[in-house]
Structure formats: C-alpha cells, structure tokens
Design an enzyme around this catalytic site. Structure first.
Site, PDB file in Angstrom:
ATOM      1  N   GLU A  56      33.490  30.136  17.086  1.00 27.04           N
ATOM      2  CA  GLU A  56      34.333  31.326  17.193  1.00 27.04           C
ATOM      3  C   GLU A  56      34.963  31.687  15.845  1.00 27.04           C
ATOM      4  O   GLU A  56      36.171  31.942  15.744  1.00 27.04           O
ATOM      5  CB  GLU A  56      35.411  31.121  18.262  1.00 27.04           C
ATOM      6  CG  GLU A  56      34.836  30.924  19.659  1.00 27.04           C
ATOM      7  CD  GLU A  56      35.896  30.856  20.740  1.00 27.04           C
ATOM      8  OE1 GLU A  56      37.050  30.513  20.422  1.00 27.04           O
ATOM      9  OE2 GLU A  56      35.559  31.141  21.896  1.00 27.04           O
TER      10      GLU A  56
ATOM     11  N   GLU B 189      29.654  30.705  26.355  1.00 25.36           N
ATOM     12  CA  GLU B 189      30.809  30.271  27.147  1.00 25.36           C
ATOM     13  C   GLU B 189      31.162  31.334  28.174  1.00 25.36           C
ATOM     14  O   GLU B 189      31.701  32.385  27.828  1.00 25.36           O
ATOM     15  CB  GLU B 189      32.036  29.979  26.262  1.00 25.36           C
ATOM     16  CG  GLU B 189      31.915  28.743  25.406  1.00 25.36           C
ATOM     17  CD  GLU B 189      33.227  28.406  24.683  1.00 25.36           C
ATOM     18  OE1 GLU B 189      34.295  28.914  25.102  1.00 25.36           O
ATOM     19  OE2 GLU B 189      33.175  27.644  23.707  1.00 25.36           O
TER      20      GLU B 189
END
Length: 816
Positions: free
Chosen positions: A199, A270
């Site tokens: 991320e 995710e």
C-alpha cells in the site's frame, strides 16, 4: 487531573508509560532445473488472468498468517480453507518475527514459514507470498524490527541507502530460503505470486522523487532474482513494470481503476471480510451478502483473482498487536479466531466459488458485453464466439426493492442490491442476496475440569523512588524500551510553596502531553489515575516518537509550572517481574509470592494452577473481573487484555482470550497474569471450551436452489439430479449428530441463529417435520416448500412469502 494537597513542599512524580506496541504503520518468466517430484510450472499473465502452465486460472485466495495460529492448528485451518472453495493461501512474511535481533534469523515454531507453505502445497493449493519489508497488518511496528531504527542515517521506505541495504539482505534471505526448499512454481512448488512493499501510495507523496525511486528499486530487486513468478504491488496504481498493480478494499469492482497496462490482469489482493477491532470498539460485522456481491461484481468486470483479508485472522499472541488492536484478530472472517467455520459467511462464499467455477470458461475465454436495461439494473455477460459458452451476471443496485430483468427472452426477478449468476446465460444458480448455507452460533461452555477453586498467589511491583537521570525532557519511550517490554518508568521531583496550593476555589491539575499509549501516575507514592493516547502510522516511521513529551502543573497561585524545562528526569525499563521471568516456571521462585487476600494494588502479578479443560475443543480464558494487562500460560504469551476499556455498549471489547491446546499440558498448568489496575477480582476468571454446536438455517421459499445441484458438461449447465428443488442443509461438525431441535418455524419467524422467535405466521407441524428429517443424523436436507410443512393443506397466511427458520443442537452420544 486533581492533585491532592500535602503538608510536604517536595513532591516526587512517577509516571509509568504503558506501550501496547509501537504502531500498525509505525501503521518474463525464468526457467530453472529442478529435482522436485512435482513438475515445474511456468507462471505468466496477460490482460485476463494469471496463466499457470499455459492454463488460465480463476483464483480464490484467503489470507492466513502463520504467526497468528500455532503449527498444530495449521493443518485443520488450511484443510477447511480448501473445503471452503479456496485454491490459494496468501500470507505476509513478518520481518520482526524472523529477525528480532539483527543477523539472527528464526524459522522455528510459529515462525516456521517453510512448514506452513509445505502444508498448503500438501493440500494442493497455491501460495501468494508478501515479504514486505513493511506489511502493516495491524502488527507491531508494521513488521519492521526495532533494531532497524537504530541504524545510523536510516529512513524507512524511501531511497535511502541503509534501508535499501538491510531490506535487500532480508528479502534475499527469505526468497533464497524459499528457493532452497524448491517452493516456487518454477521449481514445482506452490508459490505462484509475490508482493513487494505494501500500500505504498499512502506514503509515496511524502517522499516525492525519493519515493518514486525507491519503489522502482524494490520492483527491480525482486524482478532481478528471476524466481519465475509475477509480482504485484497492492494499492499502488503506478506500480512500475513488470509489477502488477492490485486493489485493496471492500468494493474493488467499483473503486479499482484497473491495471495500469493492458497486458496485466485485474487482481484483488485484499477484500476485507470485516473490520479489525481495537479496544473500546463495539462488535464489528460485514455481511456475507455484501462480500459475495463485491466478489461477483469484481469477476463480472474482468476480475480473475480475489483474496479475502482475512480468511482466518487468528490471535495476536504476546505483544505482537499494533496500537490498541485486540488480541483477537479478524474474528468475523469465514474461519473464526479458533479456526472454526463461521456460518453463513463460510458456506455462502463456498457456493459463490462453485457458481463462478461454472462460469470459468466464459470468463477466461469469452468476450464481455454490458447492457443497462434500467436505472438500477445492469447485465454483464461473456460469450465465446462460435460456441454456446455464455455466462451472465444480472445486477440490481436498488437497495430497497427487487427488480425484474429480461435477458435473452426470459424474465428474472433480482433481489435488492444483489447479483444473480447464470453460468449458461439462462439458469440462475446463485444469488448473492439469498443465503441458503447453514448458520452457526458460537458457544462458550464453562469447563468442569479446569474451573476448580483457584489458589491465587500475588507479587506486587514497587513504585520506584527517584531515578537518576540527566535529561530535561523525558526520554523517547520506544527507544527506551527497545520493544522488549510494554512498560517504561519516568520520575522527577519538584518543589512548590504551600501558598501555591491555597488558590481560592482553584483546582490543581497535572497536564501531560504524551505520545505514549497509556500512563499511570503516582505522586509521592499515591496513585492518581491513568491517561491514554498514542499516535501511529504515516510516513517517516523511524521518526515517530512515543511517550511523554511535556509535563506541567496547572492551577497554582504562581501560574503553570513546567516540569520539562528545568527538572531532570530519570527512567527505568520494564517491571522487575519481567526481568526475573516470573511469568514462567524457571522464574517463579525468584520472588516471594504472597497468598491473595482478596485485594491487591495495581502492578500486581497473579499466579495459579489449573488442569487442561476436557475434550479436544478450543480453549479460552475469560478475564471477567480484571482490568488491563498481560496473560501467560506455561510461559507462553497469550496476549494483552483490557477489560476496563469499555465500548459504547458499556461492555469490554474482548472477554475471551484464546489458549491454543499446544500451550497446555494435562495437569497443573501455570497461569500468570500481570495486572496494572488495583482491586481486581481474579476469582471471577474462568476457562471455557468453544464450539459451534448450535446450527441453524434461515431460508425463504422463493430462494434459488443451491448451486450444488448443478454441474457443467460439454459447455452445458446440467442438473445433477432429475428434480432440482430448494433444501435447507444442516450439518454437524466431526462425529457429532443432531441431538435436539431447539426451534423450527415455517412462516415469518424473527431473529437470528441462537435467538429465533415466532412471528405471526407459523406452520404448527414445523418442529415435528425437522425432527423427522434430522434428529439423530450428522447431516440432513429439508425440502423448503409448503407441501413439506403444511400437511393439513391449511395456510393461515397465504399472502406471506414463507421463511424457514431452524435451530438444532449438535452433540455426541455414547455411540458416536
């Protein structure tokens, strides 16, 4: 905070700062010869999917983190994941687990990554490996080891020479170990996909050009190792080639802009199955209908890979959790903290995977088309030219009402906010809104064997007197503790005149500006109370500081007194009990224990013995009566508890704390608790056995029959049996059988599993029907229709669409 008056002009201030953890963020294929018995697999990709040995794949993946469960739990968890329709397991690699001390690597016990991956391989599943270096994962320091902060001139996650040198060394140790064990697909192993960094778009702007250079360096690092697998960068839309940019979130079918190159597949790394919880949170839940909708949506828009984060969350043992994060992690996942199937989340997603598999050929080889017949409706379908291969996804985005969609000459009623899947463009085999899988309710049964009268003994820490120190500002806490303890002491002394305390009508207040997590305060040995607060996450992680930054006294006649300008501060790391290791057998005799008299001050250690609970089921300790602290069983860290921090519902966020069976021995197990707060009641603690023996079904008579009734042969969807009809399926785990029918109603019942009640409409024979079909059986199927339940052919509420609610109890008899 009020300071009580004293006749003494000199004061000694002692502050204990409790550190629960630093933070969550503090939050072209190469072919190689192999001697493996498994054939090597070439893994490539294009704009549609990953291609494994020349074959396109739909990948259903779940995150399971090896340090968050125990090796004896891994086989069952992995097996249940496969039975839930997964073909891939995803895991982070935890740098601070494997290299807690610089240069000394650990791959044993819960850190045995190789064993974990080989168990996945044994179950015929693939692996996605995420070595970091930064993982976040609500894990202490984002997975980065503490010693990394002490490297001279280091800046984390940027174009910084020291950080890149240590990252490269660590990454190569991990990947070389995987290569040595022949675990990459190119060697015949299960690892088909890797992820570097995590991320990064959240921090890239802070580092400007250095951030761009760093991410290019990270990509080049793993690509240059020629391991024969593709690599992804999640939540980083500008991932440099050949990295695949991937999505994290709840609704990537609508929020993901897509791959940054046409030759890259659409991957979802995710899909958050719930919200992780922190102490003080009320219960969190994400419905399985919403998860199923999001997955169907993603696959209908060219997605070919989804990963559920988490599929099994597990337990943050010891001191591993990030700021405020509970010991229990992602308990609302399809497999709960104890590895048990959380229904209907587990079963409904399993059926979704079955439905998508029926669409596999169309999704991977067909041409996509989109129609929008109405404001809230949409049709996405895939056809393979020249064949009868076709699969359709009919979507209704109206959240309040069903919509009728006409497609290929047939009308279909689509429930509110749902997607119906038609693997032949004709037959609805699955609806994201219609849950036909069974439900379960988790039970905590008080152990008869473990809960005998506990003989508690106590040892109380001494609040330190003045500690020597030379600093005029309290020392930074994380650097003081070096992540070996949650606790650090700060002391200073100060003098004020009696006249300063005689301000009429005024209150004397201690003000502490703190970056620490929790503080306990004593004045001249008298306990004043506790303060809380702790920042986390963001860029420049290595410069995120913790602990008290300034301390002052307000309300004095002479004005505010700043204790950080002229006062010297002393400090001390940890508790005496920690240093002596009194949480384990070897250290018990190093202090003098006293018999517990019913009351004890804060900072007290409690120890007692208990026998292992009966059966082989999962075990937990309920910390009723306690405040805040740490738990050990036979020297193993169970985790942090915080019962006194209540949620808005006025309840503790977590009551039960998982004790893996591998922590236990048959008799005389040692329970040690370090409790920070005074006057707790350890006699209220008890041990419980966990089961999901309460099994339910809640199905509408107008629901679509289970996708289990359908198969695909010669590109045609066919019924497995001649007669396809809707059934409710109930199944006990293991060798247990249905011992009792606790509730049954065919009508309009209310409530949820474990808490059903009758509505205004009910078929009187409901319970007798369920007993006939199910009692004494390990599994049963009940036809859901009027003829099954309305045996007298009377319908007291003909205009009501009937729901069947059933609750049964599973158990063991002498025979089973």
């Amino acid at each position: 905070m009020r300071i009580h008056s004293s006749n003494h002009p000199w004061f000694l201030l002692a502050i204990l700062v409790v550190l629960l953890s630093f933070s969550e963020a503090l939050s072209s294929t190469h072919k190689e010869k192999t001697t493996s018995k498994n054939p090597k697999k070439e893994v490539t990709y294009d704009g549609t999917s990953l291609i494994i040995n020349g074959k396109r794949e739909l990948l259903y993946s779940g995150s399971i983190h090896y340090p968050r469960s125990t090796p004896d739990m891994w086989p069952k968890i992995i097996k249940r994941a496969k039975q839930g329709g997964l073909n891939t397991i995803q895991t982070y690699v935890f740098w601070n687990v494997h290299e807690p001390v610089q240069g000394k690597f650990n791959f044993s016990g819960r850190a045995d990554l190789v064993k974990f991956i080989k168990l996945i391989e044994k179950n015929g599943m693939y692996v996605t490996l995420r070595p970091g270096p930064f993982i976040q994962a609500e894990w202490n320091h984002g997975g980065l080891p503490y010693w990394l902060r002490e490297v001279p001139g280091i800046f984390f996650r940027t174009d910084n020479k020291p950080f890149k040198e240590h990252t490269e060394r660590y990454v190569k140790v991990i990947l070389d170990k995987m290569k040595e064990e022949k675990l990459f697909a190119s060697q015949g192993g299960p690892i088909i996909l890797g992820q570097i960094e995590n991320e990064y778009s959240a921090v890239e702007r802070a580092y400007k050009e250095d951030g761009v250079n760093y991410i290019k360096w990270a990509a080049k690092l793993v690509d240059s190792m020629n391991l024969g697998i593709p690599w992804v960068m999640c939540k980083h839309n500008n991932a440099p080639d050949p990295m695949i940019n991937a999505c994290n979130g709840r609704h990537c079918g609508d929020t993901f802009p897509g791959p940054n190159k046409k030759n890259k597949p659409s991957l979802w790394t995710e899909n958050w199955t719930t919200q992780f919880r922190v102490f003080g949170d009320p219960p969190a839940h994400r419905s399985v209908e919403d998860i199923a909708y999001s997955v169907a949506r993603f696959f209908s828009k060219n997605g070919s890979h989804v990963n559920y984060y988490m599929y099994h969350g597990g337990t943050n043992f010891g001191r591993t959790s990030a700021h405020y994060v509970t010991t229990r992690y992602y308990d609302d996942a399809p497999l709960d903290e104890f590895g048990l199937e959380r229904e209907p989340k587990y079963g409904h997603l399993k059926l979704l995977h079955n439905a998508l598999n029926l669409c596999k050929k169309a999704l991977l080889w067909g041409h996509s088309r989109t129609e929008k017949p109405g404001k809230d409706t949409e049709i996405r379908y895939y056809e393979q030219p020249g064949t009868k291969v076709c699969a359709a996804f009919l979507a209704n985005n109206n959240t309040e009402a069903a919509e009728t969609i006409k497609f290929k000459g047939k009308e279909h009623v689509i429930p509110p906010r749902s997607i119906s899947i038609l693997p032949d463009c004709k037959t609805v085999v699955y609806s994201t809104a219609e849950v036909i899988s069974q439900h379960t309710s988790r039970n905590y049964v008080k152990s008869k064997k473990a809960n005998k009268k506990f003989d508690f003994k106590v040892f109380t820490e001494t609040v330190p007197s003045e500690l020597k120190g030379e600093s005029f500002i309290p020392v930074e806490l994380y650097g003081l503790t070096e992540d070996v303890t949650d606790y650090g002491w700060y002391t200073t002394n100060f003098k004020i005149d009696d006249n300063d305390l005689k301000k009429k009508g005024g209150k004397t207040t201690l003000r502490i500006a703190s970056l620490g997590h929790a503080l306990h305060v004593w004045l001249n040995g008298e306990y004043l109370g506790v303060l809380t607060g702790f920042p986390d996450s963001g860029s420049y992680l290595e410069h995120r500081y913790t602990g008290p930054r300034s301390v002052s006294i307000l309300g004095l006649s002479s004005g505010p007194l700043d204790l950080t300008e002229k006062n010297k501060w002393g400090n001390k790391v940890g508790m005496e009990g920690e240093k002596l290791g009194i949480h384990a057998e070897k250290g018990l005799k190093k202090v003098k224990w006293q018999k517990f008299s019913g009351k004890a001050p804060g900072l007290t250690w409690y120890q007692t013995r208990f026998d292992a609970p009966e059966s082989k089921s999962s075990v937990a300790v309920r910390m009723n009566g306690m405040g805040k602290g740490l738990i050990w069983v036979n020297g193993e860290g169970v985790g942090r508890y915080w019962m006194s921090f209540l949620s808005p519902l006025k309840n503790p966020t977590q009551v039960e704390y998982h004790i893996p069976r591998s922590f236990l021995k048959p008799k005389k197990n040692l329970l040690v608790i370090f409790e920070e707060e005074p006057n707790v009641k350890p006699e209220l603690i008890d041990f419980v056995i966990i089961n999901r023996d309460t099994v339910c079904s809640y199905i509408g008579e107008n629901y679509t029959p289970s996708v289990r009734h359908w198969t695909k042969k010669n590109d045609k969807v066919q019924a497995i049996a001649d007669d396809v009809f809707l059934t409710a399926n109930l199944k006990c785990s293991g060798t247990k059988k249905i011992a009792a029918v606790e509730f049954a109603s065919f009508g309009n019942p209310n409530g949820t599993c474990g808490n059903f009640t009758l509505g205004s409409c009910n078929a009187p024979a409901s319970k007798q029907v369920i007993e006939k079909y199910c009692l004494g059986k390990s599994e049963c199927d009940i036809p859901v229709n009027k003829s099954t339940f309305q045996q007298d052919k009377k319908d007291s509420c003909p205009k009501v669409v009937k729901m069947l609610a059933v609750q049964v109890k599973c158990g063991r008899t002498n025979k089973n």
